[in-house]
Design a protein around this motif. Structure first.
Motif, PDB file in Angstrom:
ATOM      1  N   SER A 149      77.904  39.983  27.346  1.00 47.71           N
ATOM      2  CA  SER A 149      76.869  38.895  27.746  1.00 47.71           C
ATOM      3  C   SER A 149      77.618  37.429  27.737  1.00 47.71           C
ATOM      4  O   SER A 149      77.965  36.729  26.449  1.00 47.71           O
ATOM      5  CB  SER A 149      75.825  39.301  27.034  1.00 47.71           C
ATOM      6  OG  SER A 149      74.912  38.213  27.051  1.00 47.71           O
ATOM      7  N   LEU A 150      76.928  36.257  28.852  1.00 54.80           N
ATOM      8  CA  LEU A 150      77.454  34.994  28.478  1.00 54.80           C
ATOM      9  C   LEU A 150      75.879  34.133  29.013  1.00 54.80           C
ATOM     10  O   LEU A 150      75.351  35.066  30.092  1.00 54.80           O
ATOM     11  CB  LEU A 150      78.033  35.136  29.109  1.00 54.80           C
ATOM     12  CG  LEU A 150      78.610  33.216  29.491  1.00 54.80           C
ATOM     13  CD1 LEU A 150      79.048  32.384  28.319  1.00 54.80           C
ATOM     14  CD2 LEU A 150      78.908  33.141  30.557  1.00 54.80           C
ATOM     15  N   THR A 151      75.326  33.695  27.775  1.00 53.48           N
ATOM     16  CA  THR A 151      74.363  32.404  27.957  1.00 53.48           C
ATOM     17  C   THR A 151      74.618  30.799  28.439  1.00 53.48           C
ATOM     18  O   THR A 151      75.066  30.931  28.282  1.00 53.48           O
ATOM     19  CB  THR A 151      72.894  32.654  27.103  1.00 53.48           C
ATOM     20  OG1 THR A 151      72.425  34.321  27.041  1.00 53.48           O
ATOM     21  CG2 THR A 151      72.212  32.086  27.381  1.00 53.48           C
ATOM     22  N   VAL A 152      74.251  30.631  29.118  1.00 53.45           N
ATOM     23  CA  VAL A 152      74.496  28.963  29.694  1.00 53.45           C
ATOM     24  C   VAL A 152      73.534  28.578  30.000  1.00 53.45           C
ATOM     25  O   VAL A 152      72.508  28.536  30.959  1.00 53.45           O
ATOM     26  CB  VAL A 152      75.512  29.122  30.404  1.00 53.45           C
ATOM     27  CG1 VAL A 152      76.362  27.458  31.425  1.00 53.45           C
ATOM     28  CG2 VAL A 152      76.319  29.649  30.201  1.00 53.45           C
ATOM     29  N   SER A 153      73.115  27.051  29.360  1.00 49.45           N
ATOM     30  CA  SER A 153      72.248  26.076  29.427  1.00 49.45           C
ATOM     31  C   SER A 153      72.398  24.917  29.791  1.00 49.45           C
ATOM     32  O   SER A 153      74.015  24.368  29.600  1.00 49.45           O
ATOM     33  CB  SER A 153      71.374  26.113  28.307  1.00 49.45           C
ATOM     34  OG  SER A 153      72.042  25.416  27.494  1.00 49.45           O
ATOM     35  N   GLY A 154      72.014  24.020  30.640  1.00 56.29           N
ATOM     36  CA  GLY A 154      72.343  22.683  31.293  1.00 56.29           C
ATOM     37  C   GLY A 154      72.992  23.140  32.279  1.00 56.29           C
ATOM     38  O   GLY A 154      73.637  22.292  33.242  1.00 56.29           O
ATOM     39  N   VAL A 155      72.644  24.157  33.139  1.00 56.10           N
ATOM     40  CA  VAL A 155      73.651  24.385  35.207  1.00 56.10           C
ATOM     41  C   VAL A 155      73.079  23.805  35.457  1.00 56.10           C
ATOM     42  O   VAL A 155      71.338  23.852  35.834  1.00 56.10           O
ATOM     43  CB  VAL A 155      73.619  26.279  34.846  1.00 56.10           C
ATOM     44  CG1 VAL A 155      73.013  26.697  36.006  1.00 56.10           C
ATOM     45  CG2 VAL A 155      74.058  26.489  33.644  1.00 56.10           C
TER      46      VAL A 155
ATOM     47  N   ASP B  23      65.383  25.667  37.548  1.00 52.03           N
ATOM     48  CA  ASP B  23      64.375  24.782  36.906  1.00 52.03           C
ATOM     49  C   ASP B  23      64.748  24.516  35.681  1.00 52.03           C
ATOM     50  O   ASP B  23      64.746  23.010  35.139  1.00 52.03           O
ATOM     51  CB  ASP B  23      63.643  24.859  36.857  1.00 52.03           C
ATOM     52  CG  ASP B  23      62.278  25.231  38.647  1.00 52.03           C
ATOM     53  OD1 ASP B  23      63.023  24.342  39.189  1.00 52.03           O
ATOM     54  OD2 ASP B  23      62.048  25.891  39.395  1.00 52.03           O
ATOM     55  N   GLY B  24      64.575  25.516  34.725  1.00 49.37           N
ATOM     56  CA  GLY B  24      64.847  25.695  33.651  1.00 49.37           C
ATOM     57  C   GLY B  24      66.216  25.110  32.855  1.00 49.37           C
ATOM     58  O   GLY B  24      67.045  25.007  31.445  1.00 49.37           O
ATOM     59  N   GLY B  25      67.309  25.008  34.241  1.00 44.27           N
ATOM     60  CA  GLY B  25      68.391  24.878  33.371  1.00 44.27           C
ATOM     61  C   GLY B  25      69.500  26.564  33.247  1.00 44.27           C
ATOM     62  O   GLY B  25      70.614  25.885  32.255  1.00 44.27           O
ATOM     63  N   ASP B  26      68.686  27.404  33.044  1.00 46.37           N
ATOM     64  CA  ASP B  26      69.462  28.619  32.110  1.00 46.37           C
ATOM     65  C   ASP B  26      70.127  29.932  33.136  1.00 46.37           C
ATOM     66  O   ASP B  26      69.951  30.184  34.183  1.00 46.37           O
ATOM     67  CB  ASP B  26      68.143  29.355  31.231  1.00 46.37           C
ATOM     68  CG  ASP B  26      67.974  28.611  30.983  1.00 46.37           C
ATOM     69  OD1 ASP B  26      68.678  27.440  29.806  1.00 46.37           O
ATOM     70  OD2 ASP B  26      66.854  28.086  30.283  1.00 46.37           O
ATOM     71  N   LEU B  27      71.204  30.203  33.005  1.00 42.74           N
ATOM     72  CA  LEU B  27      71.887  31.270  33.438  1.00 42.74           C
ATOM     73  C   LEU B  27      72.339  32.115  32.056  1.00 42.74           C
ATOM     74  O   LEU B  27      72.722  32.097  30.813  1.00 42.74           O
ATOM     75  CB  LEU B  27      73.479  30.510  33.986  1.00 42.74           C
ATOM     76  CG  LEU B  27      74.544  31.594  34.783  1.00 42.74           C
ATOM     77  CD1 LEU B  27      73.510  31.524  36.025  1.00 42.74           C
ATOM     78  CD2 LEU B  27      75.940  30.914  34.821  1.00 42.74           C
TER      79      LEU B  27
END
Length: 92
Positions: free
Chosen positions: A20-26, A61-65
């Motif tokens: 599992s990979l979670t990225v913010s700032g997308v 909108d939130g920059g989350d993936l």
């Protein structure tokens, strides 16, 4: 995506057990398939490689993936100024 005062969005990467990979700032997902995901982040172009990758959640909108699958590698491309990275030149 820019915050007030010209600051870029916070960028965080969390990998859990390589499944599992979670990225913010997308900022954008440029390309994806089961083995490669190319995305623009507030810190540059990120390339995720692996097997059976699928996007579980995407909120620009939130920059989350959130990505599920077998994560082999996460790397950043050198944007090279105005020329863009390797994938941006390849996909034009």
């Amino acid at each position: 995506m820019a915050y007030e005062g010209g600051l870029s969005a916070p960028h965080h990467v969390v990998i859990e057990e390589r499944k599992s990979l979670t990225v913010s700032g997308v900022e954008d997902v440029e390309r994806f398939d089961e083995s490669t995901i190319v995305l623009s982040t507030s810190k540059g172009t990120m390339v995720v490689t692996g097997e059976n990758l699928h996007i579980e959640k995407l909120s620009l909108d939130g920059g989350d993936l959130k990505v599920e699958g077998d994560v082999d590698a996460v790397s950043y491309e050198d944007d090279g100024g105005s020329r863009g990275g390797f994938f941006s030149r390849l996909l034009r």
